[in-house]
Design a protein around this motif. Structure first.
Motif, PDB file in Angstrom:
ATOM      1  N   THR A  77       0.837  -1.204   0.000  1.00 41.64           N
ATOM      2  CA  THR A  77       0.000   0.000   0.000  1.00 41.64           C
ATOM      3  C   THR A  77       0.874   1.256   0.000  1.00 41.64           C
ATOM      4  OG1 THR A  77      -0.124  -0.192   2.409  1.00 41.64           O
ATOM      5  CG2 THR A  77      -1.959  -1.077   1.149  1.00 41.64           C
ATOM      6  N   PRO A  78       0.311   2.413  -0.376  1.00 39.31           N
ATOM      7  CA  PRO A  78       1.106   3.650  -0.364  1.00 39.31           C
ATOM      8  C   PRO A  78       1.687   3.929   1.013  1.00 39.31           C
ATOM      9  CG  PRO A  78      -0.997   3.990  -1.483  1.00 39.31           C
ATOM     10  CD  PRO A  78      -1.067   2.632  -0.856  1.00 39.31           C
ATOM     11  N   LEU A  79       2.855   4.548   1.028  1.00 35.87           N
ATOM     12  CA  LEU A  79       3.541   4.804   2.289  1.00 35.87           C
ATOM     13  C   LEU A  79       2.685   5.648   3.223  1.00 35.87           C
ATOM     14  CD1 LEU A  79       6.032   4.604   4.096  1.00 35.87           C
ATOM     15  CD2 LEU A  79       6.994   6.576   2.894  1.00 35.87           C
ATOM     16  N   TRP A  80       1.976   6.645   2.700  1.00 36.89           N
ATOM     17  CA  TRP A  80       1.161   7.502   3.564  1.00 36.89           C
ATOM     18  C   TRP A  80       0.082   6.702   4.285  1.00 36.89           C
ATOM     19  CZ3 TRP A  80      -4.029   7.606   2.721  1.00 36.89           C
ATOM     20  CH2 TRP A  80      -4.506   7.245   1.463  1.00 36.89           C
ATOM     21  N   TRP A  81      -0.428   5.670   3.631  1.00 39.29           N
ATOM     22  CA  TRP A  81      -1.452   4.835   4.250  1.00 39.29           C
ATOM     23  C   TRP A  81      -0.853   3.995   5.377  1.00 39.29           C
ATOM     24  CZ3 TRP A  81      -6.597   4.179   4.417  1.00 39.29           C
ATOM     25  CH2 TRP A  81      -7.088   2.977   4.918  1.00 39.29           C
ATOM     26  N   ALA A 113      13.308  17.435   9.106  1.00 37.52           N
ATOM     27  CA  ALA A 113      14.029  16.826   7.982  1.00 37.52           C
ATOM     28  C   ALA A 113      13.095  16.078   7.031  1.00 37.52           C
ATOM     29  CB  ALA A 113      15.094  15.872   8.515  1.00 37.52           C
ATOM     30  N   GLY A 114      11.818  16.019   7.370  1.00 43.34           N
ATOM     31  CA  GLY A 114      10.874  15.312   6.513  1.00 43.34           C
ATOM     32  C   GLY A 114      11.000  13.805   6.601  1.00 43.34           C
ATOM     33  N   ILE A 115      11.497  13.295   7.725  1.00 39.11           N
ATOM     34  CA  ILE A 115      11.660  11.858   7.928  1.00 39.11           C
ATOM     35  C   ILE A 115      10.492  11.345   8.770  1.00 39.11           C
ATOM     36  CG2 ILE A 115      13.105  10.068   8.969  1.00 39.11           C
ATOM     37  CD1 ILE A 115      15.525  11.836   8.451  1.00 39.11           C
ATOM     38  N   PRO A 116       9.690  10.418   8.282  1.00 36.34           N
ATOM     39  CA  PRO A 116       8.590   9.872   9.087  1.00 36.34           C
ATOM     40  C   PRO A 116       9.145   9.166  10.323  1.00 36.34           C
ATOM     41  CG  PRO A 116       8.362   9.264   6.772  1.00 36.34           C
ATOM     42  CD  PRO A 116       9.734   9.840   6.929  1.00 36.34           C
ATOM     43  N   SER A 125       6.251  -2.868  12.215  1.00 36.35           N
ATOM     44  CA  SER A 125       7.448  -2.804  11.368  1.00 36.35           C
ATOM     45  C   SER A 125       7.286  -3.626  10.099  1.00 36.35           C
ATOM     46  CB  SER A 125       8.681  -3.285  12.139  1.00 36.35           C
ATOM     47  OG  SER A 125       8.540  -4.650  12.516  1.00 36.35           O
ATOM     48  N   THR A 126       6.436  -4.661  10.156  1.00 35.40           N
ATOM     49  CA  THR A 126       6.222  -5.494   8.977  1.00 35.40           C
ATOM     50  C   THR A 126       5.506  -4.742   7.859  1.00 35.40           C
ATOM     51  OG1 THR A 126       4.181  -6.341   9.953  1.00 35.40           O
ATOM     52  CG2 THR A 126       6.171  -7.627  10.308  1.00 35.40           C
ATOM     53  N   LEU A 127       4.925  -3.582   8.175  1.00 38.60           N
ATOM     54  CA  LEU A 127       4.261  -2.786   7.144  1.00 38.60           C
ATOM     55  C   LEU A 127       5.262  -2.176   6.169  1.00 38.60           C
ATOM     56  CD1 LEU A 127       1.610  -0.786   9.222  1.00 38.60           C
ATOM     57  CD2 LEU A 127       1.154  -2.671   7.652  1.00 38.60           C
ATOM     58  N   TYR A 128       6.528  -2.027   6.597  1.00 36.70           N
ATOM     59  CA  TYR A 128       7.496  -1.223   5.840  1.00 36.70           C
ATOM     60  C   TYR A 128       8.548  -2.098   5.166  1.00 36.70           C
ATOM     61  CZ  TYR A 128       5.197   2.253   8.677  1.00 36.70           C
ATOM     62  OH  TYR A 128       4.231   3.029   9.271  1.00 36.70           O
ATOM     63  N   LYS A 129       9.031  -1.608   4.038  1.00 37.37           N
ATOM     64  CA  LYS A 129      10.066  -2.332   3.294  1.00 37.37           C
ATOM     65  C   LYS A 129      11.397  -2.276   4.016  1.00 37.37           C
ATOM     66  CE  LYS A 129       7.699  -1.210  -1.028  1.00 37.37           C
ATOM     67  NZ  LYS A 129       7.747  -0.435  -2.298  1.00 37.37           N
ATOM     68  N   ARG A 130      11.749  -1.081   4.542  1.00 37.67           N
ATOM     69  CA  ARG A 130      12.992  -0.920   5.300  1.00 37.67           C
ATOM     70  C   ARG A 130      12.773   0.176   6.345  1.00 37.67           C
ATOM     71  NH1 ARG A 130      17.209  -3.442   2.566  1.00 37.67           N
ATOM     72  NH2 ARG A 130      18.916  -2.223   3.370  1.00 37.67           N
ATOM     73  N   GLY A 131      13.438   0.027   7.484  1.00 36.72           N
ATOM     74  CA  GLY A 131      13.273   1.014   8.534  1.00 36.72           C
ATOM     75  C   GLY A 131      14.464   1.079   9.456  1.00 36.72           C
ATOM     76  N   ILE A 132      14.451   2.052  10.357  1.00 36.93           N
ATOM     77  CA  ILE A 132      15.526   2.251  11.331  1.00 36.93           C
ATOM     78  C   ILE A 132      14.927   2.206  12.722  1.00 36.93           C
ATOM     79  CG2 ILE A 132      17.264   3.854  12.219  1.00 36.93           C
ATOM     80  CD1 ILE A 132      17.469   5.019   9.398  1.00 36.93           C
ATOM     81  N   ARG A 133      15.573   1.469  13.612  1.00 37.21           N
ATOM     82  CA  ARG A 133      15.177   1.403  15.026  1.00 37.21           C
ATOM     83  C   ARG A 133      16.289   2.039  15.838  1.00 37.21           C
ATOM     84  NH1 ARG A 133      12.336   1.698  18.753  1.00 37.21           N
ATOM     85  NH2 ARG A 133      10.741   0.273  19.486  1.00 37.21           N
ATOM     86  N   ILE A 134      16.048   3.241  16.372  1.00 35.45           N
ATOM     87  CA  ILE A 134      17.056   3.938  17.172  1.00 35.45           C
ATOM     88  C   ILE A 134      16.624   3.947  18.627  1.00 35.45           C
ATOM     89  CG2 ILE A 134      15.987   6.184  16.623  1.00 35.45           C
ATOM     90  CD1 ILE A 134      18.818   7.411  16.866  1.00 35.45           C
ATOM     91  N   SER A 172      21.123   6.299   3.134  1.00 34.16           N
ATOM     92  CA  SER A 172      21.970   5.241   2.581  1.00 34.16           C
ATOM     93  C   SER A 172      21.313   3.871   2.701  1.00 34.16           C
ATOM     94  CB  SER A 172      23.328   5.229   3.287  1.00 34.16           C
ATOM     95  OG  SER A 172      23.175   4.910   4.663  1.00 34.16           O
ATOM     96  N   PHE A 173      20.524   3.664   3.737  1.00 35.02           N
ATOM     97  CA  PHE A 173      19.874   2.373   3.954  1.00 35.02           C
ATOM     98  C   PHE A 173      18.555   2.270   3.188  1.00 35.02           C
ATOM     99  CE2 PHE A 173      17.509  -0.708   6.723  1.00 35.02           C
ATOM    100  CZ  PHE A 173      18.379  -1.781   6.591  1.00 35.02           C
ATOM    101  N   GLY A 174      18.049   3.407   2.723  1.00 41.74           N
ATOM    102  CA  GLY A 174      16.786   3.399   1.986  1.00 41.74           C
ATOM    103  C   GLY A 174      15.592   3.151   2.880  1.00 41.74           C
ATOM    104  N   ALA A 175      15.619   3.716   4.067  1.00 41.95           N
ATOM    105  CA  ALA A 175      14.552   3.479   5.037  1.00 41.95           C
ATOM    106  C   ALA A 175      13.289   4.262   4.684  1.00 41.95           C
ATOM    107  CB  ALA A 175      15.018   3.850   6.444  1.00 41.95           C
ATOM    108  N   GLU A 176      12.167   3.754   5.132  1.00 42.60           N
ATOM    109  CA  GLU A 176      10.884   4.431   4.947  1.00 42.60           C
ATOM    110  C   GLU A 176      10.393   5.105   6.221  1.00 42.60           C
ATOM    111  OE1 GLU A 176       8.461   2.053   1.513  1.00 42.60           O
ATOM    112  OE2 GLU A 176       8.451   1.149   3.513  1.00 42.60           O
TER     113      GLU A 176
END
Length: 495
Positions: A147-151, A484-487, A377-386, A459-463
């Motif tokens: 689905t679209p990222l905004w959704w 920064a416009g990062i979700p 987290s399974t909704l996203y193709k790639r992500g960052i956990r900080i 660089s990681f291509g996170a969403e």
């Protein structure tokens, strides 16, 4: 191990319970680092000192200048979906109350239970573990990745901030109850004294339960919240049962008792109170006392090990007593196939301190765990956990169980403080190219978090970015990501 949870809303926890307490240990340094080239970061080299030679002082990391976010950014972070849900539900109820009080709407006067118990029922439902897991499972099953990222971001935001509906409905239900009791006393000559007495008692108990859940009390006096909110919650259920049945059996027209069971089961509020009680009881049915093993890698941390593996993104609540206060911690597991899962309990407060000073052999817990933000987290193709400090407890499972998530962990003396179990889980399951362990003691201070985060994000291509940190760190990163416009989604402190 079995975790027990409050019958009411999931509480707001202190830093240790959230898994966000930053811990500084005095033990020797032992750290590991990712592939520095992958993230284009400058990483300090750690050279072990000889046994009898003191390690050289690390070169201090220059602190980034303090950046104050704009008023618009602060407003966007503050007025999140939680508050939007609260404003919507509360405003809708108050509009209805205004129409009723002004004589333009008569339905609530005829069926007050639909608005009193209906609101309280929804408040309890959205905090119910089973209902929450159903919502998370539905979203993760239907909308993952395609689905679209905004959704997908919207799904995560709604699921994380359901507490706004809980708070809005709970406060609204209390106000409807107060309005109903005032109306009873206006026509007190038509009601039996027992109905009036239980109306006042119900108001008092529900108000006390709501007051004990105020943010300042929840965050600064968590044990007070846990004990009182649960006690008043159970007492409120009992008294509400009495008030509901007495009100339904009393015939205002004849001023006599109608003891017909058929009449009782035809009343709306009778079924509302049954549903409320069911939602409250379901999680407690799953409460168990289980065996645990506790590892004490340092005086500041207890690693609690339970049998059986878990899916990522879950949290559990534990207690030494089946009824008294429960404390929530993130669950670490290599997967449902694993033999064990773990909780990291940073020492802060009597309960967590007792785990170190007097490690128990058993603890009470709920077998039905509740889902946290990481579960999406399974909704996203790639992500960052900080995360920082003990926040690793809430973050690690996601990065262990998914090869598409990057872990950034900022802390002090991480391997020595958290021990070989946690270090082993990281090194066995997460490739060096998708992990950054920043030891602030070795590297001479905290990093420029936003600089690192921006570089890895691109660089990681996170969403998306999920954050588990203390109060200050959480909002600094949230503000930085917003600009920064990062979700990004951060730890919640219930409002």
């Amino acid at each position: 191990m079995t975790t027990v949870v409050s019958i009411d809303p999931a509480p707001a926890y202190n830093d240790a319970e959230r898994g966000t307490l930053d811990i500084t240990s005095r033990l020797p340094v032992a750290s590991s680092y990712p592939d520095e080239k992958k993230a284009n970061l400058v990483v300090a080299e750690v050279i072990p000192a000889k046994k009898d030679t003191p390690a050289p002082a690390p070169k201090p990391v220059s602190k980034p200048p303090k950046h104050k976010p704009s008023a618009w950014t602060r407003w966007q972070v503050w007025f999140n979906t939680y508050r939007k849900f609260f404003v919507f539900t509360f405003s809708l109820n108050m509009i209805g109350l205004g129409l009723t009080a002004s004589g333009h709407w008569h339905y609530p006067l005829k069926f007050p239970g639909a608005f009193i118990l209906g609101n309280l029922q929804v408040a309890i439902l959205v905090r119910n573990e089973l209902f929450g897991r159903f919502l998370y499972l539905t979203c993760n099953t239907l909308f993952a990745k395609w689905t679209p990222l905004w959704w997908r971001l919207g799904c995560t935001s709604v699921l994380q901030h359901l507490g706004g509906i809980h708070s809005g409905c709970a406060v609204s239900g209390l106000i409807w109850l107060l309005y109903h009791v005032v109306n009873l006393f206006r026509a007190m000559h038509s009601y039996n004294d027992s109905v009036l007495a239980f109306g006042v008692a119900t108001n008092f108990v529900v108000a006390a339960a709501a007051l004990s859940a105020f943010p300042w009390i929840r965050n600064n006096h968590h044990n007070v919240f846990e004990r009182n909110h649960r006690a008043f919650g159970w007492l409120g259920i009992i008294i509400t049962w009495a008030f509901t049945i007495l009100g339904d059996l009393w015939d205002v027209n004849t001023r006599t008792w109608n003891l017909s069971g058929v009449h009782l089961v035809k009343q709306q509020d009778f079924w509302y109170i049954i549903m409320m009680t069911t939602f409250v009881a379901i999680p407690w049915i799953c409460t168990r006392e289980v065996e645990v093993d506790i590892e004490l890698p340092s005086p500041k941390v207890a690693i609690v090990r339970f049998k059986r593996g878990m899916q990522q993104g879950l949290l559990g609540r534990i207690s030494r007593h089946p009824i008294k206060e429960y404390h929530a911690f993130g669950i670490i597991s290599e997967g449902t196939h694993s033999k064990y899962h773990y909780m990291i309990c940073g020492v802060q407060g009597d309960f967590t301190r007792s785990l170190v000073n007097d490690p128990p052999r058993t603890l009470w817990t709920r077998q039905l765990k509740f889902a946290g933000i990481s579960n999406t987290s399974t909704l996203y193709k790639r992500g960052i956990r900080i995360c920082t400090g003990t926040g690793i407890g809430a973050a690690l499972s996601t990065c262990i169980q998914s090869p598409n998530w990057f872990l950034i962990w900022i802390g002090s003396d991480q391997e020595k403080t958290f021990g070989p179990t946690i270090s082993g889980l990281i090194h066995r399951n997460i490739e060096p190219e998708r992990v950054l362990l920043w030891d602030s003691k070795v590297r001479g201070g905290r990093p420029d978090t936003m600089k690192i985060l921006k570089e890895i994000y691109h660089s990681f291509g996170a969403e998306v970015v999920f954050i588990t940190s203390n109060y200050v760190g959480n909002f600094e990163i949230m503000h930085g990501c917003k600009e920064a416009g990062i979700p990004a989604f951060g730890t919640l402190w219930d409002f």
